[in-house]
Design a protein around this motif. Structure first.
Motif, PDB file in Angstrom:
ATOM      1  N   ARG A  80       0.837  -1.214   0.000  1.00 35.73           N
ATOM      2  CA  ARG A  80       0.000   0.000   0.000  1.00 35.73           C
ATOM      3  C   ARG A  80       0.864   1.253   0.000  1.00 35.73           C
ATOM      4  NH1 ARG A  80      -3.445  -3.242   3.440  1.00 35.73           N
ATOM      5  NH2 ARG A  80      -2.281  -2.542   5.268  1.00 35.73           N
ATOM      6  N   THR A  81       1.986   1.201   0.730  1.00 36.80           N
ATOM      7  CA  THR A  81       2.889   2.357   0.757  1.00 36.80           C
ATOM      8  C   THR A  81       3.496   2.602  -0.622  1.00 36.80           C
ATOM      9  OG1 THR A  81       3.420   1.933   3.085  1.00 36.80           O
ATOM     10  CG2 THR A  81       4.948   3.313   1.828  1.00 36.80           C
ATOM     11  N   ILE A  82       3.937   1.537  -1.274  1.00 34.33           N
ATOM     12  CA  ILE A  82       4.535   1.670  -2.615  1.00 34.33           C
ATOM     13  C   ILE A  82       3.517   2.239  -3.599  1.00 34.33           C
ATOM     14  CG2 ILE A  82       5.533   0.389  -4.557  1.00 34.33           C
ATOM     15  CD1 ILE A  82       6.581  -1.629  -2.471  1.00 34.33           C
ATOM     16  N   VAL A  83       2.301   1.724  -3.546  1.00 34.52           N
ATOM     17  CA  VAL A  83       1.263   2.182  -4.472  1.00 34.52           C
ATOM     18  C   VAL A  83       0.951   3.658  -4.236  1.00 34.52           C
ATOM     19  CG1 VAL A  83      -1.180   1.929  -5.058  1.00 34.52           C
ATOM     20  CG2 VAL A  83       0.259  -0.099  -4.818  1.00 34.52           C
ATOM     21  N   ARG A  84       0.845   4.060  -2.974  1.00 33.36           N
ATOM     22  CA  ARG A  84       0.558   5.469  -2.679  1.00 33.36           C
ATOM     23  C   ARG A  84       1.689   6.369  -3.168  1.00 33.36           C
ATOM     24  NH1 ARG A  84       2.206   8.922   0.876  1.00 33.36           N
ATOM     25  NH2 ARG A  84       3.391   7.326   1.979  1.00 33.36           N
TER      26      ARG A  84
ATOM     27  N   SER B 270       3.668  10.178  -7.264  1.00 32.21           N
ATOM     28  CA  SER B 270       4.913  10.529  -7.969  1.00 32.21           C
ATOM     29  C   SER B 270       6.048  10.836  -7.002  1.00 32.21           C
ATOM     30  CB  SER B 270       4.674  11.713  -8.915  1.00 32.21           C
ATOM     31  OG  SER B 270       3.651  11.424  -9.838  1.00 32.21           O
ATOM     32  N   GLU B 271       6.114  10.100  -5.904  1.00 31.88           N
ATOM     33  CA  GLU B 271       7.209  10.252  -4.962  1.00 31.88           C
ATOM     34  C   GLU B 271       8.324   9.267  -5.330  1.00 31.88           C
ATOM     35  OE1 GLU B 271       5.721   9.696  -1.057  1.00 31.88           O
ATOM     36  OE2 GLU B 271       4.271  11.351  -1.177  1.00 31.88           O
ATOM     37  N   ALA B 272       9.560   9.738  -5.349  1.00 29.23           N
ATOM     38  CA  ALA B 272      10.685   8.936  -5.827  1.00 29.23           C
ATOM     39  C   ALA B 272      10.991   7.745  -4.916  1.00 29.23           C
ATOM     40  CB  ALA B 272      11.933   9.802  -5.973  1.00 29.23           C
ATOM     41  N   GLU B 273      10.497   7.777  -3.679  1.00 25.59           N
ATOM     42  CA  GLU B 273      10.836   6.723  -2.724  1.00 25.59           C
ATOM     43  C   GLU B 273      10.230   5.371  -3.078  1.00 25.59           C
ATOM     44  OE1 GLU B 273       9.629   9.617  -1.976  1.00 25.59           O
ATOM     45  OE2 GLU B 273      11.179  10.650  -0.800  1.00 25.59           O
TER      46      GLU B 273
END
Length: 691
Positions: free
Chosen positions: A472-476, A481-484
């Protein structure tokens, strides 16, 4: 026989040039190595099927190139180009030519060989795409005919429709004599002449005195007299047999025409007996194969308890004595590529080779095994031994020999999972289950190796929440458009590798990832759904199905998601007020712990109405303001729970909740578990990673 062979070659050649085939793709498409190889392989297969064929080549009108079974070259560099050019100008093709001299390059110098040729325009009516040419050497045709006659007493010659000799260049057909016979082919129009070699003796026999005629007639009379004598001497037993046949056949005959044809009845009876016997033997073999497969399936599943006597009978039938057992499961690596690369016939051949090598290797090592394919890509190996102490060593030695042989001699690899030892047939099902579990973790540990079930046992329980939370964190992050997100994705695959998840567990996580990503994109950027459904989602699904290792899966996921991220960034930037919303989002991200932060405060600061600001939040970020703010605070709370020892009550007060119960309820609603459970889970994961 010659006509039949040439007809079969013609029929197969016409099948190759049917509309929609791979040869038509080669002729229509631009030059492509894969198409070249596939077309060349078809030409080679035609030569393999018919030993008479000397060469097959394919001319492509589009660019003037000629492809044979070994290379592709321009027509002006092709030795037999003059015949190709002449054939293309003919109004009708598909007929075998008279003998001709085919130009070749032998040892770097031009040369000629005599052949007959068959050509087909593609398509047949115009030849606008190309031309297929099949050449048969005259010497091969002569050898083929020589196999059917005895050249010491018989001479065979072949002449075309104009009387030109096939086997004697420059000669024409001589006049027919009494010792020869001519047959004209309805298919080719050629004349086949068979002559008897005999010289003066045959001339004497055919042109000599009437003495020979009298001797021949005497021999015939003597033969007839002898036959009559023998028949009369033995007529009684024969008559008795005929009477019995007549009585029996009269009962079953229905056709009055067969009333007196007892010998026909005997012939039919014998033929029926042989046919039935052959059919019975084939059926028995099929029944044995099916019976063996059913026996093994029941043995591996342990479903024989209800009918124990029948099970004991099957056990004895297959010659299996009580002892100690161990199951190994061999699985073909990268089976999707295996299925695409080889035809069904080749796949069956490879599987037969692997099972045969397994049995032969076991026999060489003095082992007793049962081997059976239970799935398209899985082979069960059941080892039976009277000694329990060396059972695992024997299985490891056997499977490593099989794995090494496949790697050295075939163009693919296998991974083998080894189950636990079983002291009776009841425990065989558990050994098979352990072997399945062992081979299923090859997605984490790699392919082309032996995996013992001990590597699967003793692992901690699969903590699904941690993986789902990371997804869920990766998808968000990807949606915003966050590089992390790239770092988090690599971290996810590292966690899966450390815990050695099974293939089915990895598949569940991948499908949840795809579902969650589609849900987020549909809510935040509906215009991005088309490229998602047409490009990104099929690639991610294909990667999940075709990847045998996590490294392959991670590489494909990273490449696909980077392309998707670029599309999302481009779509986000095209929206109205993108720069303003980026500034507002950055401000909220920095000030999210401010208890006074609200839509009203943002409205006053950025001079925009609260209602319109709420709408822009939903369009740009995919969430309303309150959900976005709560999400930031929950992420910060998770970080504190992971990296510090502060109490849940303290974190609750930092988040602006006067009552810790409210904070716990919101945390559990978003994350899925309570703050205390989350802290305990992360602590256990960290301890396991360190070990």
């Amino acid at each position: 026989m010659v006509d039949s062979s040439l007809k079969n070659i013609s029929i197969d050649a016409q099948k190759m040039i049917e509309t929609g085939g791979s040869l038509e793709q080669f002729l229509e498409a631009t030059s492509d190595r894969a198409l070249n190889f596939e077309a060349s392989n078809q030409l080679s297969n035609l030569m393999v099927r018919y030993g008479l064929i000397d060469s097959v080549y394919l001319y492509r009108v589009k660019d003037g190139y000629v492809l044979d079974q070994s290379t592709i070259r321009p027509l002006d560099q092709f030795a037999d180009r003059s015949f190709v050019q002449t054939s293309l100008e003919q109004a009708y093709t598909g007929v075998w030519s008279s003998p001709r001299a085919r130009e070749i390059i032998a040892q770097g110098a031009p040369a000629q060989i005599r052949v007959i040729s068959l050509g087909f325009k593609i398509p047949r009516d115009s030849g606008s795409l190309g031309y297929l040419m099949v050449n048969v050497k005259i010497s091969s045709l002569s050898s083929y005919i020589g196999q059917m006659i005895d050249r010491t007493i018989t001479d065979a010659q072949l002449y075309d429709s104009k009387g030109n000799s096939f086997f004697q260049a420059g000669h024409t057909a001589p006049s027919k004599n009494r010792l020869s016979a001519d047959v004209v082919s309805d298919y080719t129009g050629w004349t086949y002449r068979i002559s008897i070699k005999g010289g003066q003796l045959l001339d004497f026999l055919f042109h000599g005195s009437t003495l020979w005629v009298l001797l021949g007639l005497s021999a015939i009379v003597l033969a007839i007299g002898s036959m009559f004598y023998v028949t009369r001497r033995n007529y009684k037993p024969i008559e008795s047999i005929l009477h019995r046949i007549e009585r029996f056949s009269s009962i079953i005959k229905t056709d009055p025409k067969d009333k007196d044809n007892e010998f026909s009845f005997i012939d039919q009876a014998i033929e029926r007996l042989i046919t039935n016997n052959m059919a019975f033997q084939e059926q028995q073999q099929e029944h044995m194969v099916i019976r063996r497969q059913q026996f093994l399936q029941i043995l591996l599943k342990g479903e024989y308890k209800e009918d124990r006597p029948a099970w004991e009978q099957e056990w004895q039938h297959f010659g299996l004595s009580a002892g100690h057992f161990m199951v190994a499961l061999l699985e073909l690596d990268q089976y999707v590529q295996f299925g695409l690369k080889y035809s069904p016939a080749d796949q069956s051949l490879f599987k037969f080779i692997i099972s045969s090598v397994t049995v032969e290797t076991a026999e060489q090592n003095g082992m007793n095994v049962i081997v059976e394919w239970i799935a398209k890509n899985q082979l069960v190996i059941l080892l039976i031994s009277k000694e329990n102490g060396t059972l695992e060593h024997q299985m490891l030695h056997l499977t490593e020999q099989i794995r090494a042989w496949v790697e050295d001699h075939l163009d693919f690899t296998v991974t083998i999972g080894i189950g636990t030892a079983a002291n009776d047939e009841v425990s065989i099902a558990q050994s098979f289950e352990d072997a399945e579990a062992a081979v299923s973790i090859k997605v984490s540990v790699g392919i082309n190796q032996i995996i013992d079930s001990i590597e699967v046992k003793g692992r901690p329980d699969r903590e699904w929440f941690g993986y789902l939370d990371m997804i869920r964190t990766i998808v968000r992050q990807l949606r915003m458009s966050e590089a992390e997100w790239q770092h988090e994705l690599r971290k996810l695959f590292e966690e899966i590798t450390i815990h050695r998840l099974r293939k089915e567990d990895v598949d569940r996580l991948v499908h949840y990832f795809i579902f969650q990503l589609e849900f987020e994109i549909d809510g935040a950027l509906p215009e991005a759904m088309k490229p998602w459904r047409e490009v990104a989602k099929p690639r991610l699904s294909a990667a999940a199905e075709q990847s045998d290792t996590l490294a392959q899966l991670e590489q494909e996921f990273l490449a696909t998601l980077m392309q998707l991220s670029d599309n999302l960034i481009e779509l986000s930037q095209s929206r109205r007020h993108n720069a303003l919303m980026r500034e507002i989002r950055n401000y909220v991200t920095e000030q999210f712990m401010d208890s006074n932060l609200s839509l009203t405060l943002l409205s006053d600061r950025f001079q925009i109405s609260p209602k319109y600001l709420s709408q822009l939040f939903k369009e740009s970020i995919g969430q309303n303001f309150s959900d976005f703010l709560i999400g930031l605070r929950i992420e910060y709370a998770k970080k504190l729970l992971r990296e510090s020892d502060v109490t849940v009550q303290y974190i609750s007060e930092m988040m602006g909740y006067g009552n810790p119960t409210s904070f716990i309820r919101v945390f559990k609603k978003i994350v899925g578990i309570s703050p205390g459970q989350y802290r305990e889970l992360e602590s256990r994961r960290e301890d396991y990673s360190e070990r």
